[in-house]
Scaffold this motif. Sequence first.
Motif, PDB file in Angstrom:
ATOM      1  N   ASP A 299       0.828  -1.214   0.000  1.00  0.00           N
ATOM      2  CA  ASP A 299       0.000   0.000   0.000  1.00  0.00           C
ATOM      3  C   ASP A 299       0.859   1.260   0.000  1.00  0.00           C
ATOM      4  O   ASP A 299       0.515   2.270  -0.632  1.00  0.00           O
ATOM      5  CB  ASP A 299      -0.919   0.014   1.227  1.00  0.00           C
TER       6      ASP A 299
ATOM      7  N   PHE B  63       1.986   1.869  -3.473  1.00  0.00           N
ATOM      8  CA  PHE B  63       0.859   2.321  -4.293  1.00  0.00           C
ATOM      9  C   PHE B  63       0.568   3.794  -4.034  1.00  0.00           C
ATOM     10  O   PHE B  63       0.399   4.584  -4.979  1.00  0.00           O
ATOM     11  CB  PHE B  63      -0.375   1.474  -4.006  1.00  0.00           C
TER      12      PHE B  63
ATOM     13  N   TYR C 291       2.182  -6.532  -4.142  1.00  0.00           N
ATOM     14  CA  TYR C 291       0.833  -7.108  -4.078  1.00  0.00           C
ATOM     15  C   TYR C 291       0.828  -8.559  -4.555  1.00  0.00           C
ATOM     16  O   TYR C 291       0.086  -9.394  -4.021  1.00  0.00           O
ATOM     17  CB  TYR C 291      -0.130  -6.278  -4.919  1.00  0.00           C
TER      18      TYR C 291
ATOM     19  N   ARG D 227      -6.166  -3.668  -6.398  1.00  0.00           N
ATOM     20  CA  ARG D 227      -4.982  -2.830  -6.454  1.00  0.00           C
ATOM     21  C   ARG D 227      -4.070  -3.231  -7.625  1.00  0.00           C
ATOM     22  O   ARG D 227      -3.445  -2.384  -8.255  1.00  0.00           O
ATOM     23  CB  ARG D 227      -4.226  -2.892  -5.130  1.00  0.00           C
TER      24      ARG D 227
END
Length: 658
Positions: free
Chosen positions: A31, A34, A46, A62
């Motif tokens: 995250d 991202f 991921y 995602r």
Amino acid sequence: MKTTCMLFLLLLAAVFALPSGAFAQDMKQADKHFNNFEFPLALEAYKKVLESGEPSLTVVQRIADSYRIMNNSREAEFWYAQAVSFPDSDLANIFLYAESAKRNGNYLKAKQLFEEYGRKVPTQASMALRMAASCDTALAWMQGPTPIALQKNSTINSDGADFSPIKIKEGLLFASDRLTGTRNEEAKRYGWTGNGYVQMYFAKALTDTSWSAPAPLPNSINTAYHNGPAAFLEQDHVLYFTRTHMVKSRVGKVNADPTNWFKGATGGGRINRLGLYTAERKGEKWGDVKPFKYNNTEEYSIGHPAVTKDGKFLYFASDMPGGLGETDIYYCQRQPDGSWGQPVNAGKVVNTAGRESFPSIGEDGVLYFSSDGHMGLGGLDIFKAVGPVTAWTKVANLKYPINTSQDDFGILMDKTGKNGLLSSGRDNEFDDIFTFKETKIPCTLTGRTVERLPIAGTSRRKEVAIDRVLLQLFEEGSDVPLETHSDKNGNFAFVVKAGTNYTIRGSKPKYLTQTVSMTPDCRFNTDSVKVEMIFNRDTPNKPIVLDNIYYDLDKADITPQAAVELDKLVQTLKDNPKIRIELSSHTDSRQTNRYNEMLSQLRAQSAVDYIISKGIDRDRMEAKGYGETKLINKCKDGVSCSEDQHQENRRTEFKILK
């Protein structure tokens, strides 16, 4: 950058699952990447999470979003297909799945998904149906492509993104994020793309369509961050270019992509915004770099400059407040003191609720730009604006193969409006620069030479083939014709090229010479164009009926339909400059003899006056009104006839005078 995704990743069991703490730590790291716009690293993280346990909607979503943001539509389509299979998937994923399918040219699947989205989200039904219809339009455009040939330029292109070419006197300038070049070799990879930072390059011209190996512009233009695309005003030796600034993230629009705008991910503390700059060229040196007076990178972006040849108008794309969509095209007008006036939105004809960007001014003086808001094939399509600078009337899609299902943008058009350079992601790898050129598709022109002979007692005629007619085909710009003769059935053929203007001249002793002008509209080399050439004999005092010469009741004005037929007679007179004719008009038997005589004379004179207005000498024609004195059927006074029978008598004729 284009990783091949394997379906079995979604089906992995949690045999080698990490402890929950490690799993949470991996998810947190993914995250973080991202939200910092480090999408290659985010994808890697991921997928590591995905391998460590049961696939979740959050992770799959995602991954799909990362590929979409990186413009990798092939992988995005695959992963959105997985995302929509989850029961609690957001309905927006159906739309994103459809968009990805469309960008991949998977139009039938995209249409199905857009229609599904419209059914499930009624408030968006109208928009979804328009998108579904655009898939049908795209298929039609691809099945009937415009005659354009494209070729990738291997000298200019690299393993990175190469885009937005512009010409200067000595060669070509363009933007690139290649890893070769002084700045990018020394710098780290850009987290968004995993490639280098966008820099400006110059390639010296070898010919009109070839260039030497590119070299980066000096550090005065290419800073350590993103620089480009650009425009060049030759008369002032001034470069207008885009420069990216990293600013603190605040509430508002996010622009983390240096070449476009993206409003998806937020976070990371800092974001990119674009500003316009100018640099002066003196010999081989670039200097005196100045910011554009309307830059405001703390609040919004201004980028992608284009300037008219006379230096009076500067165009750019911006997401400044007050726009119509995500990004709009704006322009500034040069003031008497040399400064630029306030930015003006190009208006709703050009701008949409989507993205308008990458404006350019062609050598033909036309404004070109890219958009994903107007009807297109997918991604960004290239359009041209029609109308005056401050009041455009419409935009036109340049269609396939200029446009594809992927992003097409940054066009450089020549003065013909048919050839040039463009940048495109059509190979679904990196954006590359392509040369495009109008092609003349060969096809067949088939024709027939005929004479129309009257059928006694009626106004009808029958067609009879004429053989041995000499046919000469003149291509525009050439005085040397191709020649052939019609066969016994009146047939003839020529090989022609689409989009080329031709004149066919037919001649035979005892017949009037005829010419026909035409421009073949061939889409494929298997197409054929048909032409019928009607010949009249040059026999004096033999009446020849002109087709479709009708007048409004009791009027002698030339109608538009009659003008078309009279234009053919004008051409006959031009093709046969030695003949002199009588042009006559006839009425039916209704009304009095005197009235019909006067009306027919007026109509004949009106036709002669029209022909004179087209450049034919008055001395070559006589106007004669015969009224009802030369009926061709039984419909005289006192005889009951149908309207069609009366129409046969209302005719216009010409005959050659001795």
